[in-house]
Design an enzyme around this catalytic site. Structure first.
Site, PDB file in Angstrom:
ATOM      1  N   TYR A 193      21.075 -23.058  17.105  1.00 13.51           N
ATOM      2  CA  TYR A 193      21.297 -22.701  15.617  1.00 13.51           C
ATOM      3  C   TYR A 193      21.119 -23.812  14.827  1.00 13.51           C
ATOM      4  CZ  TYR A 193      23.583 -20.058  12.311  1.00 13.51           C
ATOM      5  OH  TYR A 193      23.778 -18.947  10.987  1.00 13.51           O
ATOM      6  N   HIS A 202      27.207 -20.279   3.480  1.00 16.63           N
ATOM      7  CA  HIS A 202      25.774 -20.035   3.274  1.00 16.63           C
ATOM      8  C   HIS A 202      25.275 -18.955   4.300  1.00 16.63           C
ATOM      9  CE1 HIS A 202      21.371 -20.443   3.728  1.00 16.63           C
ATOM     10  NE2 HIS A 202      21.367 -20.983   2.593  1.00 16.63           N
ATOM     11  N   ASP A 203      25.302 -18.942   5.594  1.00 17.28           N
ATOM     12  CA  ASP A 203      25.034 -18.075   6.586  1.00 17.28           C
ATOM     13  C   ASP A 203      26.139 -16.824   6.875  1.00 17.28           C
ATOM     14  OD1 ASP A 203      22.730 -19.779   6.461  1.00 17.28           O
ATOM     15  OD2 ASP A 203      22.835 -20.225   8.798  1.00 17.28           O
ATOM     16  N   THR A 204      27.319 -17.089   6.127  1.00 15.53           N
ATOM     17  CA  THR A 204      28.283 -16.182   6.600  1.00 15.53           C
ATOM     18  C   THR A 204      28.950 -15.472   5.382  1.00 15.53           C
ATOM     19  OG1 THR A 204      29.816 -18.375   6.657  1.00 15.53           O
ATOM     20  CG2 THR A 204      28.683 -17.445   8.900  1.00 15.53           C
TER      21      THR A 204
END
Length: 480
Positions: A170, A226-228
């Site tokens: 990741y 940002h990704d969540t």
């Protein structure tokens, strides 16, 4: 319609920046005070700081940035509601553009230099940042970047084991959320670059009571939302920030903690972001209140300048429309704000993307201008001018913008200069062959990271204007 005079007259709207990933929060460490293998980077010993310099309203300033969230979304979160009771809610605080990277640049450099994307950039040595202002007064500083592999890492991103699932890799760290490292005046100076530290260093510095006076803190791509989602980020704040509010090594009785977002998620609304001033330095009578003064990311610069009597960068921090000082600090320092507040029509459009000429805009390319030496610092000091800057090369003296993309040219500031601190010592690595680059830059698991492909290719048949501009970039841009 609100005035767009400050940032241009053409509104460029975009869709939302990303699709959140459904993930469950898991603490990356046992506590904020503990190092963790999940942070990847080793602990590099405690930071060395000069003696404390007293400020007029506070002695420590900590910025914590999270990502891409509309004001109303953050305001609906119980965690943010509870934090609001402990500090001052700035309900008219605005990011200055889209997407992420230019906002991070603006907050530390006073300008986003026309940037309209999140590509790899480096900004030349004699373009100054808040670091120059702080060091002129011997004020200690650091930036702490979660999941950065080692101190001073200059790569485009860093991919590691996915600690949430323990399955696959990741990308937790990205350069675009680390504004100071984009500036060569930081990245190319060893003592400065090594003050860009990882979270294992933070844990070590915290336990040793060595957190500096000015700090910029960036969580990783899941913990910053940002990704969540905002709920995921709220869980991280409960894990990391909430206990630190009770830790005197972090939150002294003269500490201000600015918890803010880089930008809104929705690009078609003006760029109002949920922002809190927390910390024991917030006057007790103001805790749980709302301040509707118009603030921007430049206000974080102007507030620091006012507090410590600093000079200025002569950019957004001296723009009288955009540089309001946090009111309780203005009260303590004698600075008079511009009176813009609430839902005033004087608030400019700050959601514009790609319409501002500058050296980081390949479609509207202009060279770097000198700082505005006539700008007035809220701190009363002079505008900082780095060695080698030609102060006559003002914004008004710049040649017309050139569309490099239309000429199949790359941005000359998108080439990775190869600065590497993987051994703790600066090494300049040769650029990767142009054929091996995707053009957007990527970091490797080893931390070697590469930016965009080689130097800008010059076409013998380019227009006179483009030739002039790129000639400035290559050499005559000693204005920089």
């Amino acid at each position: 319609m609100r005035s767009a005079l400050i940032l241009g007259s053409t509104v460029a709207f975009a869709t939302t920046a990303f699709a959140a990933i459904a993930q469950s929060f898991a603490p990356p460490a046992a506590s904020p005070e503990q190092s963790s293998a999940n942070y990847t980077g080793q602990t590099n010993g405690t930071i060395s700081n000069p003696p404390l310099v007293k400020g007029k309203a506070f002695d420590r300033f900590i910025q914590i940035w999270i990502e891409n969230t509309d004001f109303e979304t953050a305001a609906s979160s119980p965690v943010f509601q509870n934090l609001s009771k402990q500090g001052v809610l700035f309900d008219q605080f605005y990011a200055v553009t889209h997407p992420s990277e230019p906002n991070y640049l603006a907050a530390v450099g006073g300008d986003f230099f026309g940037a309209a994307d999140d590509n790899f950039y480096h900004i030349p040595q004699n373009i100054s940042t808040v670091v120059d202002l702080l060091e002129a007064k011997n004020i200690s500083w650091a930036s702490y970047q979660e999941n950065m592999p080692y101190d001073g890492f200059t790569g485009f991103n860093f991919t590691q084991n996915n600690y949430l699932t323990n399955q696959g890799q990741y990308t937790y760290y990205v350069r675009k959320h680390n504004g100071l490292i984009v500036f060569d005046s930081v990245a190319n100076v060893t003592d400065r670059a090594l003050r860009i530290r990882n979270f294992n260093d933070f844990a070590n510095d915290l336990k040793a009571n060595d957190i500096p006076q000015w700090n910029f803190i960036t969580p990783n791509l899941v913990n910053d939302a940002h990704d969540t989602t905002i709920d995921f980020a709220a869980d991280w704040l409960n894990f990391w920030l909430v206990p630190l509010l009770e830790d005197p090594n972090f939150n002294t009785n003269r500490t201000i903690i600015l918890l803010t977002f880089d930008e809104t998620e929705t690009y078609t609304i003006n760029n109002r972001i949920f922002t809190l001033a927390l910390g024991n330095g917030v006057p007790k009578e103001l805790r749980g209140t709302t301040d509707s003064t118009f603030y921007t990311h430049y206000s974080a610069l102007s507030t620091v300048e006012a507090n410590w009597g600093l000079g200025a960068l002569g950019r957004g921090d001296t723009n009288a429309t955009l540089n309001n000082v946090f009111q309780f600090v203005a009260n303590a320092t004698g600075w008079k704000n511009n009176g813009i507040s609430g839902n005033s029509s004087a608030i400019p459009l700050l959601n514009l993307t790609g319409t501002i000429p500058g050296p980081l805009n390949v479609n509207l390319y202009q060279p770097f201008a000198a700082p505005n030496t006539s700008g007035i610092s809220p701190g009363g000091g002079p505008v900082f001018v780095a060695p080698g800057v030609n102060t006559s090369f003002t914004a008004a003296a710049l040649p017309p913008p050139v569309n490099l993309a239309a000429q199949n040219k790359t941005n000359p500031w998108g080439t990775d200069p190869g600065i590497d601190y993987s051994t703790g010592t600066k090494v300049i690595k040769p650029p990767a062959p142009a054929s091996s680059s995707s053009g957007s830059g990527s970091g490797s698991g080893s931390g070697s990271g590469s930016g965009t492909n080689g130097a800008a290719t010059l076409d013998a048949h380019m227009s006179v204007a483009a030739c002039f501009l790129l000639g400035i970039v290559a050499g005559v841009l000693a204005v920089l």
